[in-house]
Design a protein around this motif. Structure first.
Motif, PDB file in Angstrom:
ATOM      1  N   GLY A 139      -8.743 -59.860  -7.570  1.00 30.68           N
ATOM      2  CA  GLY A 139      -9.289 -60.651  -8.832  1.00 30.68           C
ATOM      3  C   GLY A 139      -8.582 -61.610  -9.793  1.00 30.68           C
ATOM      4  O   GLY A 139      -9.082 -61.838 -10.650  1.00 30.68           O
ATOM      5  N   TRP A 140      -7.259 -61.696  -9.157  1.00 34.27           N
ATOM      6  CA  TRP A 140      -6.459 -62.974  -9.923  1.00 34.27           C
ATOM      7  C   TRP A 140      -6.189 -64.037  -9.174  1.00 34.27           C
ATOM      8  O   TRP A 140      -6.191 -64.191  -7.970  1.00 34.27           O
ATOM      9  CB  TRP A 140      -5.168 -62.266 -10.030  1.00 34.27           C
ATOM     10  CG  TRP A 140      -5.003 -60.886 -11.308  1.00 34.27           C
ATOM     11  CD1 TRP A 140      -5.724 -59.932 -11.119  1.00 34.27           C
ATOM     12  CD2 TRP A 140      -4.682 -61.209 -12.665  1.00 34.27           C
ATOM     13  NE1 TRP A 140      -5.469 -59.138 -12.586  1.00 34.27           N
ATOM     14  CE2 TRP A 140      -5.097 -60.029 -13.281  1.00 34.27           C
ATOM     15  CE3 TRP A 140      -4.000 -62.295 -13.137  1.00 34.27           C
ATOM     16  CZ2 TRP A 140      -4.461 -59.749 -14.661  1.00 34.27           C
ATOM     17  CZ3 TRP A 140      -3.515 -62.084 -14.564  1.00 34.27           C
ATOM     18  CH2 TRP A 140      -3.963 -60.909 -15.325  1.00 34.27           C
ATOM     19  N   PRO A 168      -6.975 -63.837 -14.679  1.00 35.95           N
ATOM     20  CA  PRO A 168      -8.047 -62.990 -13.937  1.00 35.95           C
ATOM     21  C   PRO A 168      -9.070 -64.102 -13.402  1.00 35.95           C
ATOM     22  O   PRO A 168      -9.446 -64.932 -14.437  1.00 35.95           O
ATOM     23  CB  PRO A 168      -8.386 -62.225 -14.828  1.00 35.95           C
ATOM     24  CG  PRO A 168      -8.080 -62.603 -16.027  1.00 35.95           C
ATOM     25  CD  PRO A 168      -6.751 -63.170 -16.021  1.00 35.95           C
ATOM     26  N   SER A 173     -15.371 -60.677  -8.816  1.00 38.88           N
ATOM     27  CA  SER A 173     -14.736 -59.489  -9.420  1.00 38.88           C
ATOM     28  C   SER A 173     -14.839 -60.100 -10.722  1.00 38.88           C
ATOM     29  O   SER A 173     -15.270 -61.006 -11.223  1.00 38.88           O
ATOM     30  CB  SER A 173     -13.075 -59.690  -9.278  1.00 38.88           C
ATOM     31  OG  SER A 173     -12.775 -61.076  -9.926  1.00 38.88           O
ATOM     32  N   ILE A 219     -12.501 -56.220 -15.151  1.00 36.54           N
ATOM     33  CA  ILE A 219     -11.402 -57.218 -14.623  1.00 36.54           C
ATOM     34  C   ILE A 219     -10.327 -56.319 -13.732  1.00 36.54           C
ATOM     35  O   ILE A 219      -9.662 -55.444 -14.337  1.00 36.54           O
ATOM     36  CB  ILE A 219     -10.892 -57.943 -15.564  1.00 36.54           C
ATOM     37  CG1 ILE A 219     -11.794 -58.703 -16.409  1.00 36.54           C
ATOM     38  CG2 ILE A 219      -9.603 -58.800 -15.166  1.00 36.54           C
ATOM     39  CD1 ILE A 219     -11.363 -59.608 -17.686  1.00 36.54           C
ATOM     40  N   ARG A 225      -6.904 -55.128 -12.207  1.00 43.12           N
ATOM     41  CA  ARG A 225      -5.519 -55.282 -12.511  1.00 43.12           C
ATOM     42  C   ARG A 225      -4.819 -55.688 -11.415  1.00 43.12           C
ATOM     43  O   ARG A 225      -5.031 -55.333 -10.299  1.00 43.12           O
ATOM     44  CB  ARG A 225      -4.875 -53.929 -12.914  1.00 43.12           C
ATOM     45  CG  ARG A 225      -5.508 -53.485 -14.330  1.00 43.12           C
ATOM     46  CD  ARG A 225      -4.897 -52.393 -14.860  1.00 43.12           C
ATOM     47  NE  ARG A 225      -3.362 -52.441 -14.932  1.00 43.12           N
ATOM     48  CZ  ARG A 225      -2.554 -51.466 -15.324  1.00 43.12           C
ATOM     49  NH1 ARG A 225      -3.229 -50.362 -15.348  1.00 43.12           N
ATOM     50  NH2 ARG A 225      -1.303 -51.781 -15.372  1.00 43.12           N
ATOM     51  N   GLN A 226      -3.961 -56.790 -11.638  1.00 45.07           N
ATOM     52  CA  GLN A 226      -3.092 -57.385 -10.576  1.00 45.07           C
ATOM     53  C   GLN A 226      -1.955 -56.520 -10.056  1.00 45.07           C
ATOM     54  O   GLN A 226      -1.066 -55.942 -11.170  1.00 45.07           O
ATOM     55  CB  GLN A 226      -2.740 -58.558 -10.757  1.00 45.07           C
ATOM     56  CG  GLN A 226      -2.111 -59.224  -9.601  1.00 45.07           C
ATOM     57  CD  GLN A 226      -1.425 -60.869 -10.036  1.00 45.07           C
ATOM     58  OE1 GLN A 226      -0.997 -60.782 -11.222  1.00 45.07           O
ATOM     59  NE2 GLN A 226      -1.139 -61.419  -9.244  1.00 45.07           N
TER      60      GLN A 226
END
Length: 260
Positions: free
Chosen positions: A78-79, A106, A248, A254, A256-257
């Motif tokens: 989601g990034w 994000p 996402s 959101i 997290r990467q």
């Protein structure tokens, strides 16, 4: 026969709300002043995306287009990461302008920034002037009409319950319920028609815009093309990782990467 008063209240609510919804739908169906005929091939992808899914669809299309050109990387977490920092149009520049100094962001933040950008607002105004998009007032009117019919349908149920709670000399429960079934069917029928008519394009596209979208989808919406994504949304993306990246944040979280 005191229950008849409850029936009259139920009918008044349903008839008033259905009339409100029908008037709003009729105003939305009227062609815009000065609107001219268009061919679906005249629509660019951003215009098709707006008509089919509004500002959020324009954002998804922009992100996917940049990813396919390897100018942006979309991770399944989601990034997004910038590869080429030069935007080729106003929508791409709004994407790049939403990134932080580290070139990462994000996807939900990017989507929100693009959807609220002046480029999308200008796109909406241009399509509205051409008679292809519904004006904001029409959208608001239809929404208010639907909510009014929904409330009136609940009112019918409440009035039916109230009618059964009072003495009904000379009338059986079955007779009372059969009378209340009529306004209930009218309200439910209006809601069903409104839902059918609003699928899949009419929240944003006018009737003329819907015709163009249907023709565009038939002729150019094959496979996982950008046209298919513009018209049908991210469900037309064949890569599950990309679908996860673009989807996402749609439920408010959101991701997290990892390693960031």
């Amino acid at each position: 026969m005191f229950w008849v008063l409850f029936l009259l209240v139920a009918w008044a609510g349903v008839l008033t709300s259905c009339t409100l919804l029908l008037r709003a739908a009729s105003r939305a169906a009227e062609p815009a002043a000065g609107a001219t005929a268009h061919h679906h091939d005249e629509l660019n992808l951003y215009e098709a995306a707006y008509l089919a899914g509004g500002p959020a669809r324009v954002a998804d299309l922009t992100l996917l287009s940049m990813h396919r050109q390897r100018r942006l990387l979309l991770a399944h977490t989601g990034w997004a990461t910038v590869v080429d920092p030069v935007g080729r149009d106003a929508h791409e520049r709004s994407v790049l302008g939403a990134f932080g100094p580290d070139g990462q962001s994000p996807v939900p933040a990017l989507r929100s920034a693009v959807a609220a950008d002046d480029a999308v607002r200008a796109l909406s105004e241009r399509l509205g002037a051409a008679g292809l998009a519904l004006p904001a007032g029409a959208l608001l009117g239809i929404g208010e009409g639907v909510r009014a019919v929904r409330a009136a349908t609940l009112l019918v149920l409440a009035m039916a319950a109230a009618a059964l709670a009072v003495p009904t000399s000379g009338s059986t429960t079955a007779v009372v319920l059969s009378w209340f079934a009529l306004p209930l069917m009218l309200g439910a029928g209006c809601l069903a028609i409104a839902r059918f008519e609003s699928h899949p394009y009419s929240r944003w596209a006018s009737p003329a815009g819907q015709q163009l979208l249907r023709a565009l989808d038939r002729e150019h919406g094959a496979g996982g093309s950008l046209t298919a994504v513009a018209v049908r949304g991210i469900r037309a993306v064949p890569d599950p990782g990309l679908r996860a990246a673009l989807g996402s944040g749609n439920r408010g979280r959101i991701p997290r990467q990892r390693g960031h």
